[in-house]
Design a protein around this motif. Sequence first.
Motif, PDB file in Angstrom:
ATOM      1  N   THR A 159      -2.066   8.217 -12.896  1.00 14.46           N
ATOM      2  CA  THR A 159      -2.653   8.567 -11.934  1.00 14.46           C
ATOM      3  C   THR A 159      -4.088   7.591 -11.582  1.00 14.46           C
ATOM      4  O   THR A 159      -4.668   7.163 -12.569  1.00 14.46           O
ATOM      5  N   GLU A 160      -3.970   7.089 -10.377  1.00 11.89           N
ATOM      6  CA  GLU A 160      -5.203   6.268  -9.975  1.00 11.89           C
ATOM      7  C   GLU A 160      -5.674   6.556  -8.702  1.00 11.89           C
ATOM      8  O   GLU A 160      -5.361   6.740  -7.779  1.00 11.89           O
ATOM      9  N   GLN A 161      -7.100   7.044  -9.026  1.00 16.97           N
ATOM     10  CA  GLN A 161      -7.899   7.639  -7.864  1.00 16.97           C
ATOM     11  C   GLN A 161      -8.676   6.272  -7.390  1.00 16.97           C
ATOM     12  O   GLN A 161      -9.387   5.564  -7.847  1.00 16.97           O
ATOM     13  N   SER A 172     -10.668  12.865  -0.647  1.00 19.61           N
ATOM     14  CA  SER A 172      -9.636  13.362  -0.679  1.00 19.61           C
ATOM     15  C   SER A 172      -8.478  12.531   0.118  1.00 19.61           C
ATOM     16  O   SER A 172      -7.817  12.606   1.057  1.00 19.61           O
ATOM     17  N   PRO A 173      -8.178  11.460  -0.419  1.00 17.70           N
ATOM     18  CA  PRO A 173      -7.258  10.503   0.267  1.00 17.70           C
ATOM     19  C   PRO A 173      -5.677  10.992   0.143  1.00 17.70           C
ATOM     20  O   PRO A 173      -5.480  12.024  -0.605  1.00 17.70           O
ATOM     21  N   GLN A 174      -4.992  10.336   1.001  1.00 14.65           N
ATOM     22  CA  GLN A 174      -3.224  10.765   0.941  1.00 14.65           C
ATOM     23  C   GLN A 174      -2.927  10.332  -0.386  1.00 14.65           C
ATOM     24  O   GLN A 174      -3.312   9.364  -0.803  1.00 14.65           O
ATOM     25  N   THR A 175      -1.841  11.021  -0.895  1.00 11.88           N
ATOM     26  CA  THR A 175      -1.250  10.720  -2.319  1.00 11.88           C
ATOM     27  C   THR A 175       0.232  10.220  -2.004  1.00 11.88           C
ATOM     28  O   THR A 175       1.177  10.609  -1.472  1.00 11.88           O
ATOM     29  N   TYR A 203      -5.327   4.827  -0.840  1.00 16.11           N
ATOM     30  CA  TYR A 203      -4.459   5.943  -1.001  1.00 16.11           C
ATOM     31  C   TYR A 203      -4.816   6.468  -2.537  1.00 16.11           C
ATOM     32  O   TYR A 203      -4.925   5.761  -3.594  1.00 16.11           O
ATOM     33  N   ARG A 204      -4.328   7.611  -3.052  1.00 17.82           N
ATOM     34  CA  ARG A 204      -4.352   7.846  -4.353  1.00 17.82           C
ATOM     35  C   ARG A 204      -2.826   7.834  -4.883  1.00 17.82           C
ATOM     36  O   ARG A 204      -2.013   8.128  -4.135  1.00 17.82           O
ATOM     37  N   ILE A 205      -2.704   7.223  -5.913  1.00 21.60           N
ATOM     38  CA  ILE A 205      -1.481   6.762  -6.177  1.00 21.60           C
ATOM     39  C   ILE A 205      -0.887   7.274  -7.733  1.00 21.60           C
ATOM     40  O   ILE A 205      -1.763   7.209  -8.738  1.00 21.60           O
ATOM     41  N   ASP A 239       1.936  13.353  -0.617  1.00 24.20           N
ATOM     42  CA  ASP A 239       2.153  13.279   0.629  1.00 24.20           C
ATOM     43  C   ASP A 239       3.416  12.469   0.921  1.00 24.20           C
ATOM     44  O   ASP A 239       4.227  12.577   1.835  1.00 24.20           O
ATOM     45  N   LEU A 240       3.771  11.233   0.033  1.00 26.31           N
ATOM     46  CA  LEU A 240       4.840  10.490   0.482  1.00 26.31           C
ATOM     47  C   LEU A 240       5.326   9.936  -0.740  1.00 26.31           C
ATOM     48  O   LEU A 240       4.497   9.694  -1.694  1.00 26.31           O
ATOM     49  N   VAL A 241       6.658   9.966  -0.921  1.00 26.49           N
ATOM     50  CA  VAL A 241       7.418   9.233  -1.988  1.00 26.49           C
ATOM     51  C   VAL A 241       8.079   8.128  -1.922  1.00 26.49           C
ATOM     52  O   VAL A 241       8.774   7.958  -0.834  1.00 26.49           O
TER      53      VAL A 241
END
Length: 436
Positions: A2-4, A9-12, A35-37, A56-58
Amino acid sequence: MTEQTSPASPQTLLLVDDEPSILSALRRLFRPCGYRILTSESGAGGLDLLGRENIDLVISDMRMPEMDGAQFLEKVRAGWPRVIRILLTGYADIAATVNAINKGEIYRYISKPWDDNDIVLIVRDALERQQLQNENARLLALTRTQNDELKALNTGLEARVRERTVELEQVNGFLNLANDTLKQSFLVSIKVFSALMELREGSGGGHARRVADMSRKLAIQLGLDAKAQQDVFIAGLLHDIGKIGFSDAMFAKPVPKLNAEELGRYRKHSLAGANALMPLADLKNAADLIRAHHERFDGQGFPDGTAGLGIPLGGRILAVANDYDGLQIGTLSEKHFSAEDAKTLLVKSRGKRYCPTVIDALLELLGAPHEEVGQTARIPVGQLKVGMVLARDLMARDGSLLLAADYRLDANLVREIQAYAKREGLSLVLHIRTTN
């Protein structure tokens, strides 16, 4: 892994690829976007992360061992349908891509090698679209909830109405009183708004009130009915509403000192003011008069170049009242004219700039000042009573409007006026109408 990248509260994003170098490239690409990745090197790992994280997105590669991208995205669609699905494909297998589109219902597929700008824009647009859909769903849910509450409230109200049928006469009386109060409050609100606008006018403060008062007196002099008198009075109060966006420097200049750009803006203010009031059905007539108050009788005015009797009578009245006051306060000329000189200038333009009928009415009015409608009495603030009606506007020390003429006093207002006078140390005497 995980990378913040943002604390707010960013989109992931979830990146799934069996090649670490691809994941590293994508992570570097999206890191500056805030983005949170999350990343996974297999479809199974990606499904595990989906079960534990709010994603949120893949973005998934097509060719992976054990579970390829099409199978992975099909499982994502089944388990997490709200998650946006994007497929990376690096070989020309049209059948596999079509299968992924059909079973995984993917948002887009992107060919490798990708263009960095394109993939960043695709992801951004997809997430914005998702946000709009989520907000729409939230608003729909809120609307349904509010409708349910309104239905419940209406049901309760209907029950109460049935229980109080015997009180209908009294209720109707209260409604009639409330309607009168609403009409009165509407006019008071207009006067208050006009007074707020005039706070910017400096030495011209009170211009709108004077124009409105003069316009109403001219309307009475010319025999207009009560509705037309009200329309021209409201138009007088709001005739400069189109100047609300003018800079302080532009407000301070008389018209002859405006530069070409400023003069262009000035010539549009009557149209802007009329357009601002058009959504209010009750002010449509006043809006028409505001639009016309810079038209000239000879057709050389603005914004429409209307001439003669084609200009609404209220607009012709407003033009005379506005310029009569404007000449005296220095908005139309670098010189401040006396009332007598202003009247003389208006008479010289009779039949050219101004309607002859209105100019004649002005001369009659100034020669024999119009008396206030009905009889009035001067009542000290301590002797105010419920039900009294103001014959004149009640103004504060700084010239701002406290209460408009024609306002009927109730118990609360009497107490507030008396408290205000005591607080300010004023010996107020109010003009009260004794006959209507």
